[in-house]
Scaffold this active site. Structure first.
Site, PDB file in Angstrom:
ATOM      1  N   VAL A  15       0.821  -1.215   0.000  1.00 58.03           N
ATOM      2  CA  VAL A  15       0.000   0.000   0.000  1.00 58.03           C
ATOM      3  C   VAL A  15       0.857   1.268   0.000  1.00 58.03           C
ATOM      4  O   VAL A  15       0.558   2.232  -0.722  1.00 58.03           O
ATOM      5  CB  VAL A  15      -1.047  -0.032   1.146  1.00 58.03           C
ATOM      6  N   GLY A  17       4.098   1.712  -1.136  1.00 60.26           N
ATOM      7  CA  GLY A  17       4.803   1.870  -2.407  1.00 60.26           C
ATOM      8  C   GLY A  17       3.851   2.247  -3.533  1.00 60.26           C
ATOM      9  O   GLY A  17       4.140   3.136  -4.344  1.00 60.26           O
ATOM     10  N   ALA A  78      11.688  -2.798   6.264  1.00 61.46           N
ATOM     11  CA  ALA A  78      13.077  -2.560   6.671  1.00 61.46           C
ATOM     12  C   ALA A  78      13.731  -3.877   7.063  1.00 61.46           C
ATOM     13  O   ALA A  78      13.063  -4.813   7.498  1.00 61.46           O
ATOM     14  CB  ALA A  78      13.097  -1.599   7.859  1.00 61.46           C
ATOM     15  N   ASN A 104      11.589   2.421   6.703  1.00 61.03           N
ATOM     16  CA  ASN A 104      12.075   2.812   8.034  1.00 61.03           C
ATOM     17  C   ASN A 104      13.348   2.037   8.381  1.00 61.03           C
ATOM     18  O   ASN A 104      13.410   1.342   9.388  1.00 61.03           O
ATOM     19  CB  ASN A 104      11.004   2.521   9.102  1.00 61.03           C
ATOM     20  N   SER A 130       7.112   9.890   5.956  1.00 60.38           N
ATOM     21  CA  SER A 130       6.092   9.775   7.007  1.00 60.38           C
ATOM     22  C   SER A 130       4.744  10.258   6.521  1.00 60.38           C
ATOM     23  O   SER A 130       4.646  11.186   5.722  1.00 60.38           O
ATOM     24  CB  SER A 130       6.487  10.599   8.233  1.00 60.38           C
ATOM     25  N   GLY A 132       1.957   7.675   6.655  1.00 61.42           N
ATOM     26  CA  GLY A 132       1.113   6.499   6.481  1.00 61.42           C
ATOM     27  C   GLY A 132       0.638   6.370   5.042  1.00 61.42           C
ATOM     28  O   GLY A 132       1.150   7.052   4.137  1.00 61.42           O
ATOM     29  N   LYS A 184      14.146  10.431  10.607  1.00 58.41           N
ATOM     30  CA  LYS A 184      12.878   9.686  10.632  1.00 58.41           C
ATOM     31  C   LYS A 184      12.768   8.851  11.899  1.00 58.41           C
ATOM     32  O   LYS A 184      11.683   8.732  12.498  1.00 58.41           O
ATOM     33  CB  LYS A 184      12.748   8.789   9.385  1.00 58.41           C
ATOM     34  N   HIS A 187      11.771  11.171  14.537  1.00 57.46           N
ATOM     35  CA  HIS A 187      10.344  11.489  14.293  1.00 57.46           C
ATOM     36  C   HIS A 187       9.477  10.415  14.942  1.00 57.46           C
ATOM     37  O   HIS A 187       8.511  10.696  15.651  1.00 57.46           O
ATOM     38  CB  HIS A 187      10.083  11.561  12.782  1.00 57.46           C
ATOM     39  N   ASN A 188       9.832   9.160  14.699  1.00 59.20           N
ATOM     40  CA  ASN A 188       9.013   8.070  15.233  1.00 59.20           C
ATOM     41  C   ASN A 188       9.115   7.975  16.756  1.00 59.20           C
ATOM     42  O   ASN A 188       8.140   7.646  17.421  1.00 59.20           O
ATOM     43  CB  ASN A 188       9.414   6.743  14.583  1.00 59.20           C
ATOM     44  N   GLU A 191       6.779  10.331  17.852  1.00 61.64           N
ATOM     45  CA  GLU A 191       5.435   9.780  17.598  1.00 61.64           C
ATOM     46  C   GLU A 191       5.022   8.897  18.785  1.00 61.64           C
ATOM     47  O   GLU A 191       3.900   9.013  19.298  1.00 61.64           O
ATOM     48  CB  GLU A 191       5.498   8.989  16.292  1.00 61.64           C
ATOM     49  N   LYS A 262       7.138  -1.683  15.940  1.00 65.89           N
ATOM     50  CA  LYS A 262       8.081  -2.227  14.963  1.00 65.89           C
ATOM     51  C   LYS A 262       9.519  -1.863  15.310  1.00 65.89           C
ATOM     52  O   LYS A 262      10.440  -2.323  14.662  1.00 65.89           O
ATOM     53  CB  LYS A 262       7.711  -1.757  13.561  1.00 65.89           C
ATOM     54  N   HIS A 451      36.380   6.053  42.392  1.00 65.25           N
ATOM     55  CA  HIS A 451      36.182   6.575  41.033  1.00 65.25           C
ATOM     56  C   HIS A 451      36.477   8.069  40.926  1.00 65.25           C
ATOM     57  O   HIS A 451      36.355   8.617  39.835  1.00 65.25           O
ATOM     58  CB  HIS A 451      34.749   6.269  40.569  1.00 65.25           C
TER      59      HIS A 451
HETATM   60  C1  6PG Z   1       4.979   7.323   9.758  1.00 69.48           C
HETATM   61  C2  6PG Z   1       4.852   6.200  10.751  1.00 69.48           C
HETATM   62  C3  6PG Z   1       5.127   4.893  10.099  1.00 69.48           C
HETATM   63  C4  6PG Z   1       4.641   3.696  10.892  1.00 69.48           C
HETATM   64  C5  6PG Z   1       5.160   3.634  12.279  1.00 69.48           C
HETATM   65  C6  6PG Z   1       4.426   2.652  13.153  1.00 69.48           C
HETATM   66  O1  6PG Z   1       5.762   8.203  10.055  1.00 69.48           O
HETATM   67  O2  6PG Z   1       4.285   7.291   8.753  1.00 69.48           O
HETATM   68  O3  6PG Z   1       5.763   6.403  11.783  1.00 69.48           O
HETATM   69  O4  6PG Z   1       6.494   4.859   9.811  1.00 69.48           O
HETATM   70  O5  6PG Z   1       3.263   3.695  10.916  1.00 69.48           O
HETATM   71  O6  6PG Z   1       6.490   3.273  12.154  1.00 69.48           O
HETATM   72  O7  6PG Z   1       5.320   2.268  14.113  1.00 69.48           O
HETATM   73  P1  6PG Z   1       5.059   1.159  15.190  1.00 69.48           P
HETATM   74  O8  6PG Z   1       4.523  -0.048  14.473  1.00 69.48           O
HETATM   75  O9  6PG Z   1       6.397   0.923  15.783  1.00 69.48           O
HETATM   76  O10 6PG Z   1       4.069   1.759  16.122  1.00 69.48           O
END
Ligand code: 6PG
Length: 468
Positions: A15, A17, A78, A104, A130, A132, A184, A187-188, A191, A262, A451
């Site tokens: 989805v 790509g 990845a 990622n 990023s 989705g 990135k 960023h995550n 997130e 992930k 120390h």
């Molecule tokens: C993005 C998201 C994307 C992914 C997450 C989910 O920026 O579009 O971060 O990369 O949905 O990596 O991460 P988890 O499965 O680790 O929650």
């Protein structure tokens, strides 16, 4: 002959790509996608409509039908699959062709691939994408790293497909080497931090504030009109409205409370530790996902460890939770951006924090109105280490800390976990102390292990024969 060739190629027509490639096609480019799964290759052609798009399952056909120098993006999971795809492609490519890894990938893998692919005369970019599936289709935030000259080959395409804030495309060259994937990753990490903070606010509003799902939906929708305006707050409001198709009430109450991951949040925490940069709110988010996954163990101990901890919601509780969430959100960004600033020096990425905040304002999962203020803070001071030191944020953080304290106290009294909220507050409290109690830690280290320590009143390194 040249006219029948395609301008941009994609390997991996899942989805992400497929959507990214359709986005490129929408901007007027001819595109070709390759996937070993014939159904996916076919789906690309069907969804492309009148755009010039071809799907294939053959790497040879794919490569032979691309204009030179070829621009080939990979959007595959990845890890080893990226290496396998590169291995298949390399013998078919020629000098100056460009591979763009848009997944990622871990930044260390990207550094290795840059070397390995570069040795064959092929160019390589590690690019964070990023937003989705929807972002890939309509406009993601794109974080490219590698060499600037390689970026410039595809910059016109990426600028067209990226999300826009006003006229600004949410893409810019991040820096050398694995800079794109490093940005990135952070960023995550953010997130994760923001999602956990929202989860804790939800728990408090529901279990202390007594808000129903429709009330929670209204609350988050209203917050989304103010300084908390962001994609994550917006979708949270929508989630609380979603009806359960299998029964009465809202779907949210039927979703199992075990969060998957992930790994990108964990990588952020791990790497922050390597750099000696504290990111406790992101660490807390990773820890809470781990605790959530221990469902069976939690269920087993719950009856024996239950505490009677019902508390009444303090006055103006919803407003205070709002302020606590905003306060902690800024702290979470501060931690992640501090890590980026520091890592940039160590990895020699040459990151521009202003550019990062700018391209995160649209398209990505952590897009938020707040990022414009963050951008301004770095625009005013490019070497700013921490947002808490910025005049853009210090006064409002000081103002919101009182509400955050009350919310955290309420959570503690109610026996509700608030690891991310409380970590943000403790981080703030630690960061603003001139003196922390770690003088004792130094004394202990010297006591049990010689120390050594430094003194506040004179220079040099000291050791004491403790107890004598
Ligand atoms: C993005 C998201 C994307 C992914 C997450 C989910 O920026 O579009 O971060 O990369 O949905 O990596 O991460 P988890 O499965 O680790 O929650």
């Amino acid at each position: 002959m040249q006219q029948s060739l395609y301008e941009f190629g994609m390997v991996g027509l899942g989805v992400m790509g497929r959507n990214f490639l359709l986005n490129v096609a929408d901007r007027g480019y001819s595109v070709i996608g390759m996937d070993r799964d014939a159904d996916k290759a076919q789906a690309l052609e069907q969804e492309a409509g009148t755009s010039r798009a071809k799907g294939t399952t053959s790497p040879e056909e794919f490569v032979s039908l691309l204009q030179k120098p070829r621009a080939i993006m990979l959007l595959v999971p990845a890890g080893p699959i990226v290496d396998a795809v590169i291995k298949d492609l390399l013998p078919l490519l020629e000098a100056d062709d460009l591979i763009i890894d848009g997944g990622n990938s871990h930044f260390a893998d990207t550094d290795r691939r840059l070397r390995e692919v570069g040795e064959k005369g092929i160019r390589f970019l590690g690019v964070g994408v990023s937003g989705g599936a929807e972002g890939a289709r309509r406009g993601p935030s794109i974080m490219p790293g590698g060499s600037r000259s390689a970026y410039e080959v595809v910059a016109p395409i990426l600028e067209k497909v990226a999300a826009k804030v006003g006229d600004d495309p949410c893409v810019d060259f991040m820096g050398r080497g694995s800079a794109g994937h490093y940005v990135k990753m952070v960023h995550n990490g953010n997130e994760y931090g923001l999602m956990q903070l929202i989860a804790e606010a939800y728990d408090l509003l529901r279990r202390v504030g007594g808000l129903s799902n429709p009330q929670l939906a209204d609350c988050f929708a209203q917050w989304n009109q103010g300084p908390l305006q962001s994609f994550l707050v917006e979708i949270t409001a929508e989630i609380f409205r979603q009806k359960d198709e299998f029964g009465e009430g809202q779907l949210i109450d039927q979703i199992l409370d075990k969060a998957k991951q992930k790994g990108t949040g964990k990588w952020t925490s791990q790497n922050a530790m390597d750099h000696g940069i504290p990111v406790p709110t992101i660490d807390a988010a990773v820890t809470m996902r781990e605790l959530s996954a221990l469902k069976a163990q939690r269920q087993a101990v719950a009856p024996n460890l239950s505490v009677n901890s019902s508390v009444a919601a303090p006055e103006h509780f919803t407003e205070r939770v709002h302020d606590a969430l905003l306060f902690a959100t800024i702290i979470s960004y501060a931690q992640g951006l501090h890590l980026l600033q520091e890592a940039s020096e160590e990895h020699q990425y040459e990151l521009q924090l202003e550019a990062i905040a700018r391209i995160w304002r649209g398209g990505c999962i952590i897009r938020a109105a707040l990022l414009e203020d963050i951008r301004k803070a770095y625009d005013a001071q490019a070497d700013l280490k921490n947002l808490l030191a910025s005049p853009v944020f210090a006064p409002s953080q000081l103002q919101m800390q009182a509400a955050t304290r009350q919310v955290v106290k309420t959570a503690i009294d109610a026996g509700l976990p608030c690891l991310a909220l409380s970590s943000a507050l403790s981080y703030f409290d630690a960061f603003r102390q001139e003196r922390l109690p770690l003088n004792l830690t130094q004394a202990q280290r010297d006591h049990f292990g010689s120390h050594t320590y430094e003194r506040v009143d004179r220079g040099g390194i000291f050791h004491t024969n403790w107890g004598h």
